[in-house]
Design an enzyme around this catalytic site. Structure first.
Site, PDB file in Angstrom:
ATOM      1  N   THR A   1       1.257   3.758  -3.041  1.00  0.00           N
ATOM      2  CA  THR A   1       0.081   4.529  -3.741  1.00  0.00           C
ATOM      3  C   THR A   1      -0.432   5.456  -2.480  1.00  0.00           C
ATOM      4  O   THR A   1      -0.897   6.473  -2.738  1.00  0.00           O
ATOM      5  CB  THR A   1      -1.130   3.831  -4.173  1.00  0.00           C
ATOM      6  N   CYS A   2      -0.444   5.155  -1.217  1.00  0.00           N
ATOM      7  CA  CYS A   2      -0.742   5.692  -0.169  1.00  0.00           C
ATOM      8  C   CYS A   2       0.374   6.203   0.709  1.00  0.00           C
ATOM      9  O   CYS A   2       0.943   5.525   1.605  1.00  0.00           O
ATOM     10  CB  CYS A   2      -1.595   4.909   0.691  1.00  0.00           C
ATOM     11  N   LYS A   3       0.750   7.367   0.683  1.00  0.00           N
ATOM     12  CA  LYS A   3       2.039   8.151   1.140  1.00  0.00           C
ATOM     13  C   LYS A   3       1.809   8.353   2.642  1.00  0.00           C
ATOM     14  O   LYS A   3       2.816   8.642   3.355  1.00  0.00           O
ATOM     15  CB  LYS A   3       2.586   9.308   0.392  1.00  0.00           C
TER      16      LYS A   3
ATOM     17  N   LEU B   1       0.702  -1.471  -0.023  1.00  0.00           N
ATOM     18  CA  LEU B   1      -0.139   0.023   0.064  1.00  0.00           C
ATOM     19  C   LEU B   1       0.769   1.180   0.075  1.00  0.00           C
ATOM     20  O   LEU B   1       0.335   2.419  -0.419  1.00  0.00           O
ATOM     21  CB  LEU B   1      -0.936   0.080   1.326  1.00  0.00           C
TER      22      LEU B   1
END
Length: 338
Positions: free
Chosen positions: A250-252, A247
């Site tokens: 894409t999800c910082k 994850l």
């Protein structure tokens, strides 16, 4: 409290009176009153607002609206008609009303262009869309806006510096038949609305929409469609499990970061002080906005609850109007400084 701002307040086109009456019969115990209230703009609404201290309302087209139309040409034509209509209506009392753009979400460029037209020509305050767009030859497909194909649309939102309200719609087609047909009393506010919007907004989080568009502002109604109540668990699994599995590509940021920087919640249709206090603890009073959900809810229920809720004066002002003033860059309106 005077000068409250409400921003999940629905209207319908008068020419759809019979359709509105049929729709109201599915959920309202007084369909005739509902039809009168949802098709009125400048009389009944203002009377209710004056009685209950609401100075300004941002109006939006009722669900499911254009998102229920799977023919792209028909959907776009209706969106333009609705936007032109409500622009004329709010012009009558500009110190009492603003509007959200209604958008066909079949094509991201077309949606972006219509949003730009509404903001630049009419001064609309953003857009409100009723969750996924029905699509396909029989309307059984759903278009989500949480992938890179929609970057052109989200970029337009940030360029115009206006928020996007993700509102629910009723489940349809195969999804309805498989999940809800045998549980019809759970459709709408009891459960299905929160399922739809929370899936969509959390999809925007995990698919990197806010990382690609860090200034984007999204509004969720009904005190966050259940997400604040799962905040710890979502954060725990994102940070301690999912990011280790991929994850992180894409999800910082953390889910709490996105709520602090990109996501707002409103009190629409959720008039519980206990619940509000919980949401204040999870997301903070700086990210909460008062709303009613009229005419599906009443001015009296929303306003009498909020005006008498056990809140400190600072938080009441923030939630009641000051946060919305900043988000929507509002000038003076009725009782805006009362």
């Amino acid at each position: 409290m005077l000068g409250k701002i409400a921003l999940e307040e629905a209207f319908a086109l008068p020419r759809f009176e019979e359709k509105t009456r049929w729709w109201a019969s599915l959920f309202s115990t007084d369909a005739e009153t509902h039809v009168k209230e949802i098709t009125d703009i400048n009389k009944i609404r203002i009377e209710h607002a004056d009685k209950h201290g609401v100075g300004y309302q941002i109006l939006s087209y009722t669900a499911p609206g254009v998102q229920d139309i799977w023919d792209p040409v028909e959907a776009q034509a209706l969106a333009v008609e609705i936007n032109d209509y409500i622009a004329e209506q709010v012009r009558v009392n500009p110190d009492r009303f603003g509007a959200f753009a209604t958008l066909s979400m079949h094509n991201p460029k077309e949606a972006a262009d219509e949003l730009r037209r509404c903001v630049e020509k009419y001064g609309f305050k953003g857009a409100l869309v009723n969750d996924t767009q029905r699509a396909g030859p029989d309307g059984d497909d759903m278009i989500f806006y949480d992938n890179a194909d929609w970057d052109i649309f989200w970029q337009t939102c940030t360029e115009l510096d206006v928020p996007f309200y993700m509102h629910p719609r009723n489940p349809t087609g195969t999804i309805y038949e498989k999940l809800w047909a045998d549980r019809k009393w759970l459709v709408g506010p009891p459960l299905s609305f929160a399922h739809g919007v929370s899936l969509h907004v959390l999809g925007m989080v995990t698919n990197g929409v806010f990382d690609r568009h860090p200034k984007l502002q999204i509004i969720m109604g009904h005190l966050g469609e259940h997400v604040p109540f799962d905040m710890w668990r979502i954060n725990h699994w994102f940070e301690d499990r999912k990011k280790l599995l991929g994850l992180a590509e894409t999800c910082k940021k953390t889910i709490r970061d996105y709520f602090a920087e990109n996501i707002w919640i409103t009190t629409s249709g959720h008039f519980s002080t206990t619940t509000l206090n919980f949401c204040m603890a999870e997301v903070g009073s700086d990210r909460i906005l008062f709303s009613i959900d009229y005419p599906f809810e009443t001015f009296s229920d929303a306003c009498e609850w909020f005006d008498n809720a056990e809140l400190n004066g600072t938080d009441r002002l923030k939630i009641g109007r000051e946060n919305a003033k900043k988000l929507f860059k509002l000038d003076s309106y009725k009782d805006s400084s009362a």
